[in-house]
Design a protein around this motif. Structure first.
Motif, PDB file in Angstrom:
ATOM      1  N   GLN A   1       0.764  -1.231  -0.008  1.00  0.00           N
ATOM      2  CA  GLN A   1      -0.027   0.149  -0.127  1.00  0.00           C
ATOM      3  C   GLN A   1       0.807   0.991   0.094  1.00  0.00           C
ATOM      4  O   GLN A   1       0.587   2.322  -0.545  1.00  0.00           O
ATOM      5  N   ASP A   2       2.129   1.204   0.640  1.00  0.00           N
ATOM      6  CA  ASP A   2       2.887   2.532   0.908  1.00  0.00           C
ATOM      7  C   ASP A   2       3.739   2.414  -0.441  1.00  0.00           C
ATOM      8  O   ASP A   2       4.656   3.437  -0.630  1.00  0.00           O
ATOM      9  N   ASP A   3       3.780   1.498  -1.591  1.00  0.00           N
ATOM     10  CA  ASP A   3       4.360   1.662  -2.742  1.00  0.00           C
ATOM     11  C   ASP A   3       3.674   2.921  -3.458  1.00  0.00           C
ATOM     12  O   ASP A   3       2.555   2.988  -3.068  1.00  0.00           O
ATOM     13  N   TYR A   4       4.296   3.470  -4.529  1.00  0.00           N
ATOM     14  CA  TYR A   4       3.802   4.612  -5.283  1.00  0.00           C
ATOM     15  C   TYR A   4       3.244   4.398  -6.750  1.00  0.00           C
ATOM     16  O   TYR A   4       3.995   3.481  -7.394  1.00  0.00           O
ATOM     17  N   VAL A   5       2.340   4.761  -7.038  1.00  0.00           N
ATOM     18  CA  VAL A   5       1.987   4.639  -8.544  1.00  0.00           C
ATOM     19  C   VAL A   5       1.451   5.831  -9.152  1.00  0.00           C
ATOM     20  O   VAL A   5       0.834   6.751  -8.498  1.00  0.00           O
ATOM     21  N   LEU A   6       1.996   6.008 -10.358  1.00  0.00           N
ATOM     22  CA  LEU A   6       1.448   7.594 -11.002  1.00  0.00           C
ATOM     23  C   LEU A   6       1.045   7.160 -12.409  1.00  0.00           C
ATOM     24  O   LEU A   6       1.647   5.992 -13.032  1.00  0.00           O
ATOM     25  N   GLY A   7       0.052   7.718 -12.796  1.00  0.00           N
ATOM     26  CA  GLY A   7      -0.604   7.450 -14.014  1.00  0.00           C
ATOM     27  C   GLY A   7      -0.801   8.422 -15.245  1.00  0.00           C
ATOM     28  O   GLY A   7      -0.041   9.089 -15.332  1.00  0.00           O
ATOM     29  N   THR A   8      -1.910   8.318 -15.936  1.00  0.00           N
ATOM     30  CA  THR A   8      -1.726   9.078 -17.205  1.00  0.00           C
ATOM     31  C   THR A   8      -3.147   9.467 -17.406  1.00  0.00           C
ATOM     32  O   THR A   8      -3.946   9.621 -16.287  1.00  0.00           O
ATOM     33  N   HIS A   9      -3.650  10.191 -18.698  1.00  0.00           N
ATOM     34  CA  HIS A   9      -5.139  10.763 -18.660  1.00  0.00           C
ATOM     35  C   HIS A   9      -5.755   9.311 -18.864  1.00  0.00           C
ATOM     36  O   HIS A   9      -7.187   9.613 -18.538  1.00  0.00           O
TER      37      HIS A   9
ATOM     38  N   LYS B   1      -4.592  -0.430  -7.787  1.00  0.00           N
ATOM     39  CA  LYS B   1      -3.617  -0.036  -6.509  1.00  0.00           C
ATOM     40  C   LYS B   1      -4.625   0.105  -5.179  1.00  0.00           C
ATOM     41  O   LYS B   1      -4.395   0.405  -4.244  1.00  0.00           O
ATOM     42  N   GLY B   2      -6.038  -0.124  -5.406  1.00  0.00           N
ATOM     43  CA  GLY B   2      -6.858  -0.188  -4.355  1.00  0.00           C
ATOM     44  C   GLY B   2      -7.504   1.019  -3.861  1.00  0.00           C
ATOM     45  O   GLY B   2      -8.236   1.018  -2.768  1.00  0.00           O
ATOM     46  N   LEU B   3      -7.955   2.097  -4.825  1.00  0.00           N
ATOM     47  CA  LEU B   3      -8.558   3.047  -4.337  1.00  0.00           C
ATOM     48  C   LEU B   3     -10.345   2.897  -4.236  1.00  0.00           C
ATOM     49  O   LEU B   3     -10.599   1.567  -5.068  1.00  0.00           O
TER      50      LEU B   3
ATOM     51  N   ASP C   1      -2.798   8.299   0.509  1.00  0.00           N
ATOM     52  CA  ASP C   1      -3.198   7.439   1.382  1.00  0.00           C
ATOM     53  C   ASP C   1      -2.975   6.128   1.010  1.00  0.00           C
ATOM     54  O   ASP C   1      -2.337   4.987   1.731  1.00  0.00           O
ATOM     55  N   LYS C   2      -3.279   5.645  -0.209  1.00  0.00           N
ATOM     56  CA  LYS C   2      -3.242   4.494  -0.971  1.00  0.00           C
ATOM     57  C   LYS C   2      -1.907   4.395  -1.946  1.00  0.00           C
ATOM     58  O   LYS C   2      -1.833   3.080  -2.539  1.00  0.00           O
ATOM     59  N   GLY C   3      -1.159   5.386  -1.951  1.00  0.00           N
ATOM     60  CA  GLY C   3       0.058   5.371  -2.653  1.00  0.00           C
ATOM     61  C   GLY C   3      -0.198   5.709  -4.202  1.00  0.00           C
ATOM     62  O   GLY C   3       0.807   5.519  -5.014  1.00  0.00           O
ATOM     63  N   MET C   4      -1.590   6.093  -4.640  1.00  0.00           N
ATOM     64  CA  MET C   4      -1.816   6.712  -5.754  1.00  0.00           C
ATOM     65  C   MET C   4      -1.641   8.201  -6.037  1.00  0.00           C
ATOM     66  O   MET C   4      -2.286   8.897  -5.392  1.00  0.00           O
ATOM     67  N   LEU C   5      -0.388   8.655  -6.419  1.00  0.00           N
ATOM     68  CA  LEU C   5       0.197  10.005  -6.387  1.00  0.00           C
ATOM     69  C   LEU C   5      -0.638  10.713  -7.615  1.00  0.00           C
ATOM     70  O   LEU C   5      -0.361  11.964  -7.523  1.00  0.00           O
ATOM     71  N   GLY C   6      -1.476  10.239  -8.331  1.00  0.00           N
ATOM     72  CA  GLY C   6      -2.234  10.942  -9.464  1.00  0.00           C
ATOM     73  C   GLY C   6      -2.096  10.647 -10.529  1.00  0.00           C
ATOM     74  O   GLY C   6      -1.108  10.033 -11.283  1.00  0.00           O
ATOM     75  N   ALA C   7      -3.160  10.586 -11.252  1.00  0.00           N
ATOM     76  CA  ALA C   7      -3.463  10.531 -12.899  1.00  0.00           C
ATOM     77  C   ALA C   7      -3.021  11.949 -13.334  1.00  0.00           C
ATOM     78  O   ALA C   7      -2.968  12.878 -12.524  1.00  0.00           O
ATOM     79  N   ASN C   8      -2.875  11.844 -14.604  1.00  0.00           N
ATOM     80  CA  ASN C   8      -2.468  13.402 -15.040  1.00  0.00           C
ATOM     81  C   ASN C   8      -2.563  13.443 -16.438  1.00  0.00           C
ATOM     82  O   ASN C   8      -2.274  12.662 -17.258  1.00  0.00           O
ATOM     83  N   GLY C   9      -3.341  14.620 -16.939  1.00  0.00           N
ATOM     84  CA  GLY C   9      -3.925  14.949 -18.209  1.00  0.00           C
ATOM     85  C   GLY C   9      -2.778  15.405 -19.340  1.00  0.00           C
ATOM     86  O   GLY C   9      -2.837  15.172 -20.384  1.00  0.00           O
TER      87      GLY C   9
ATOM     88  N   ARG D   1      15.659   7.947   1.758  1.00  0.00           N
ATOM     89  CA  ARG D   1      15.082   7.741   3.084  1.00  0.00           C
ATOM     90  C   ARG D   1      15.320   6.359   3.391  1.00  0.00           C
ATOM     91  O   ARG D   1      14.880   5.954   4.602  1.00  0.00           O
ATOM     92  N   ASN D   2      15.751   5.614   2.549  1.00  0.00           N
ATOM     93  CA  ASN D   2      15.861   3.998   2.865  1.00  0.00           C
ATOM     94  C   ASN D   2      14.556   3.506   3.336  1.00  0.00           C
ATOM     95  O   ASN D   2      14.632   2.553   4.375  1.00  0.00           O
ATOM     96  N   THR D   3      13.739   3.686   2.628  1.00  0.00           N
ATOM     97  CA  THR D   3      12.323   3.180   3.217  1.00  0.00           C
ATOM     98  C   THR D   3      11.655   1.608   2.431  1.00  0.00           C
ATOM     99  O   THR D   3      10.901   0.988   2.846  1.00  0.00           O
ATOM    100  N   GLY D   4      12.645   1.411   1.386  1.00  0.00           N
ATOM    101  CA  GLY D   4      12.389   0.252   0.584  1.00  0.00           C
ATOM    102  C   GLY D   4      11.120   0.320  -0.249  1.00  0.00           C
ATOM    103  O   GLY D   4      10.548  -0.682  -0.828  1.00  0.00           O
ATOM    104  N   GLN D   5      10.473   1.646  -0.430  1.00  0.00           N
ATOM    105  CA  GLN D   5       9.215   1.689  -1.265  1.00  0.00           C
ATOM    106  C   GLN D   5       9.739   1.897  -2.668  1.00  0.00           C
ATOM    107  O   GLN D   5      10.888   2.120  -3.062  1.00  0.00           O
ATOM    108  N   VAL D   6       8.719   1.181  -3.503  1.00  0.00           N
ATOM    109  CA  VAL D   6       8.984   1.074  -4.960  1.00  0.00           C
ATOM    110  C   VAL D   6       8.021   2.151  -5.804  1.00  0.00           C
ATOM    111  O   VAL D   6       6.769   2.285  -5.213  1.00  0.00           O
TER     112      VAL D   6
END
Length: 267
Positions: free
Chosen positions: A59-67, A76-78, A108-116, A135-140
């Motif tokens: 859940q704390d890994d990050y995803v960024l999307g598209t339009h 990602k669980g939204l 909070d779900k690691g989805m940092l945003g879709a973007n147009g 930060r050595n968090t191990g997040q992807v």
């Protein structure tokens, strides 16, 4: 591709996720046809790409999307109700109804945003990966983009930086064969997005994006590589959008019915 053992829970989760994406998109199209939302870009046909990769994300890994990102968000669980509320411009939406279909996010779900803006999230995802490393968090960090965005300069700058610093970022090109109406064969020099990884000293992988099992295997290796400090991977997932670029677009104006039928039969 030879599949390693995939446990039943993972298989059930992937199937349920893909069906949920399909049903959400079908309802979204009905809402758009009724004039209740605008600017929708359907991801029907592309469900397997984020599903196979997200099966390995925390859940704390990050995803960024598209339009075109409803499938990324759901994988990602939204929350589906909050997503639909956002599409309909309601205050109960993920962005209080102000972002709409192309700007869904839930930190909070690691989805940092879709973007147009095409390709704009690629350097953001690289910066997020740098934060994780420092930060050595191990997040992807995983960023999705289309074949059209693969020729944007920001991808090449980002892959270069990520390769030098071995950042935990996965670049995923959803190659659905058309940048709006421009064929992939015309717009991508060399005939491959994955081959471009060679210039940056990182792995480039081509995969059948209509196979969730293939995506699961490729995603497992890429996420493991990123999390263990080995650096980025470029994945070119060959997929297909069954409908037009957007709601009013007629894809048969630039591609054949035989081609559409071929990919739909592989659904």
């Amino acid at each position: 591709m030879t599949y390693k053992e995939i446990n039943r829970d993972s298989l059930v989760w992937m199937y349920k996720t893909m069906v949920t994406i399909r049903r959400f998109e079908e309802q979204s199209r009905r809402e758009a046809d009724a004039g209740k939302l605008r600017g929708m870009h359907s991801s029907v046909g592309q469900e397997a790409v984020p599903t196979g990769i997200s099966a390995h994300l925390n859940q704390d890994d990050y995803v960024l999307g598209t339009h075109r990102s409803h499938h990324h968000c759901i994988a990602k669980g939204l929350d589906l109700n909050e997503m639909m509320a956002e599409l309909l411009g309601k205050a109960t939406g993920t962005g209080k109804g102000k972002g709409g279909t192309m700007h869904i996010a839930d930190i909070d779900k690691g989805m940092l945003g879709a973007n147009g803006v095409v390709g704009s999230n690629i350097p953001v995802a690289t910066g997020v990966a740098l934060t994780s490393k420092v930060r050595n968090t191990g997040q992807v960090s995983v960023v999705f983009f289309g074949d059209g965005a693969s020729s944007q300069g920001v991808l090449h700058e980002s892959m270069n930086l990520a390769g030098i610093w071995k950042l935990p970022v996965i670049f995923v090109c959803e190659n659905n064969r058309y940048a709006e109406s421009t064929p992939f064969e015309y717009s991508v020099s060399g005939g491959s997005v994955a081959n471009r990884a060679d210039g940056y000293g990182i792995p480039g992988v081509t995969v059948d994006g209509q196979s969730v099992l293939d995506m699961f295997e490729v995603g497992k290796e890429a996420v493991s590589r990123a999390r263990s400090g080995e650096g980025p991977t470029l994945i070119e997932a060959h997929t297909y959008r069954y409908f037009g670029h957007f709601g009013a677009d007629d894809p048969l104006g630039y591609r054949s019915e035989d081609e559409q039928n071929f990919y739909m039969e592989r659904d």
